[in-house]
Scaffold this motif. Structure first.
Motif, short mmCIF file in Angstrom:
data_model
loop_
_atom_site.label_atom_id
_atom_site.label_comp_id
_atom_site.label_asym_id
_atom_site.label_seq_id
_atom_site.Cartn_x
_atom_site.Cartn_y
_atom_site.Cartn_z
N GLU A 59 0.81 -1.21 0.00
CA GLU A 59 0.00 0.00 0.00
C GLU A 59 0.86 1.28 0.00
OE1 GLU A 59 -3.16 0.22 -0.50
OE2 GLU A 59 -3.35 -1.96 -0.64
N PRO A 60 1.88 1.39 0.88
CA PRO A 60 2.71 2.59 0.83
C PRO A 60 3.42 2.77 -0.52
CG PRO A 60 3.01 1.48 2.91
CD PRO A 60 2.20 0.57 2.06
N ASN A 85 0.96 4.04 -2.94
CA ASN A 85 0.67 5.46 -2.69
C ASN A 85 1.80 6.34 -3.21
OD1 ASN A 85 -1.77 4.90 -1.44
ND2 ASN A 85 -0.84 4.71 0.59
N TRP A 142 1.71 9.27 -6.00
CA TRP A 142 2.29 10.61 -5.86
C TRP A 142 3.13 10.98 -7.07
CZ3 TRP A 142 7.63 11.82 -4.80
CH2 TRP A 142 7.86 13.15 -4.50
N PHE A 192 2.11 10.25 0.54
CA PHE A 192 1.26 9.07 0.63
C PHE A 192 -0.22 9.38 0.43
CE2 PHE A 192 5.02 7.94 3.17
CZ PHE A 192 5.38 6.76 2.53
N GLU A 193 -0.62 10.61 0.53
CA GLU A 193 -2.04 10.94 0.44
C GLU A 193 -2.21 12.40 0.03
OE1 GLU A 193 -3.28 10.11 4.40
OE2 GLU A 193 -2.38 11.94 5.23
N ASN A 229 -8.58 12.86 4.09
CA ASN A 229 -7.29 12.42 3.54
C ASN A 229 -7.52 11.16 2.71
OD1 ASN A 229 -5.59 14.42 4.84
ND2 ASN A 229 -6.03 13.35 6.74
N ILE A 230 -7.10 11.20 1.44
CA ILE A 230 -7.35 10.11 0.51
C ILE A 230 -6.00 9.54 0.05
CG2 ILE A 230 -8.36 9.49 -1.72
CD1 ILE A 230 -10.31 11.80 -1.35
N PRO A 231 -5.79 8.22 0.17
CA PRO A 231 -4.52 7.62 -0.28
C PRO A 231 -4.30 7.85 -1.77
CG PRO A 231 -5.79 6.07 1.06
CD PRO A 231 -6.70 7.22 0.78
N ASN A 232 -3.06 8.15 -2.14
CA ASN A 232 -2.74 8.38 -3.55
C ASN A 232 -2.99 7.15 -4.41
OD1 ASN A 232 -1.90 10.99 -2.93
ND2 ASN A 232 0.22 10.37 -2.62
N GLY A 233 -2.91 5.95 -3.81
CA GLY A 233 -3.09 4.73 -4.58
C GLY A 233 -4.48 4.59 -5.18
#
Length: 305
Positions: A100-101, A104, A108, A138-139, A160-164
């Motif tokens: 996940e990171p 994300n 980005w 990350f978000e 806050n929304i994750p970039n993924g």
């Protein structure tokens, strides 16, 4: 200096080479941090726009962080020859353990490269809508609209929304390529109403509250839109007619600024209510049910409602 390094090595066991690398790293980090603050201070003296100041701050932080990481790797790994094998093994483990990171961070990079939205744009991703107020590693953060607020106005929450999510959810940008939006207001009248008169009233009211674009602004909007293969030829309000089940539907379509959507609809409806209610030949339509009563047995006559 050599005596200090030797004394620390004797008392702590840290080699002189390690101490030199550590000292150089600290000087590097502090130096770049002070330099970035100085550059921003000089820029902010000339630039007073808060949005542009924010962009300069974010860009400066990205550049400073990248340069620091680049130079720290060169210091601690003695160049980049020994880094290749290390990064190869590290990346394989990271992809599995930190899916996940890593996703994300890829999101980005996608934001920096393709720029599907910028700070200040109004977007919708998945079931979330709002104005973008920050973009991080990350978000990204939005000032949420709608939810329990039944209009395009802020709910008071920052989401806050994750970039993924950029790779798995559809993204809508309200301001990409076209700085205004089209809005429609449907009005339903009875079949017996003077719909032609109502249509003229609706168009006049729409012209009063639609976005007032000058010829120069219209040409500018057309040029911006055509860059993204979006073509608009007419920005004047239009009223479309349609027959529905229980009346005639007139739909006002007009251009409005992104933040004026609710206010313009409010103003249009108040003007329409005043003018329609003062016109006896115009009536609003709504679903109705009629019941008919048969005459008593032995009596002739029409059905009575």
């Amino acid at each position: 200096m050599h005596r200090i390094f030797h004394w620390i090595e004797v008392n702590t066991g840290l080699s002189a080479e390690f101490q030199q690398d550590l000292l150089l790293s600290i000087v590097l980090i502090v130096g770049f941090w002070l330099l970035s603050r100085l550059v921003l201070r000089l820029l902010f003296k000339r630039q007073h726009d808060l949005r542009k100041q924010y962009r300069w701050r974010k860009t400066t932080n990205y550049i400073t962080t990248g340069l620091i990481l680049f130079l720290l790797i060169d210091i601690w790994f003695n160049g980049f020859k020994s880094v290749a094998t290390f990064l190869g093994l590290l990346s394989a483990g990271l992809v599995v353990a930190l899916k996940e990171p890593v996703l994300n961070m890829a999101g980005w990079l996608f934001l920096l490269w393709k720029r599907p939205f910028r700070i200040g744009d109004r977007i919708e991703i998945g079931d979330r809508k709002g104005d973008v107020i920050d973009i991080r590693l990350f978000e990204f953060a939005i000032n949420e609209i709608q939810e329990w607020v039944h209009a395009d106005q802020a709910s008071g929450r920052v989401v806050n929304i994750p970039n993924g999510l950029l790779f798995s959810k559809p993204l809508s940008n309200y301001t990409y390529g076209f700085p205004y939006i089209w809005h429609e207001i449907p009005v339903r009248l009875t079949f017996g109403s003077n719909w032609e008169k109502a249509k003229e009233i609706l168009k006049q009211v729409g012209e009063q509250h639609a976005e007032q674009l000058t010829d120069a602004t219209k040409q500018l909007v057309k040029r911006k839109s055509q860059r993204h293969l979006i073509f608009y030829n007419d920005f004047d309000p239009q009223v479309y007619t349609r027959v529905r089940k229980y009346g005639i539907e007139l739909t006002l379509r007009y251009v409005v600024g992104l933040n004026r959507r609710r206010l313009s609809e409010h103003q249009i409806w108040e003007d329409l209510l005043r003018q329609f209610l003062s016109s006896p030949d115009i009536r609003f339509a709504y679903p109705t049910t009629r019941f008919y009563q048969s005459p008593p047995p032995g009596e002739a006559g029409p059905l009575r409602p």
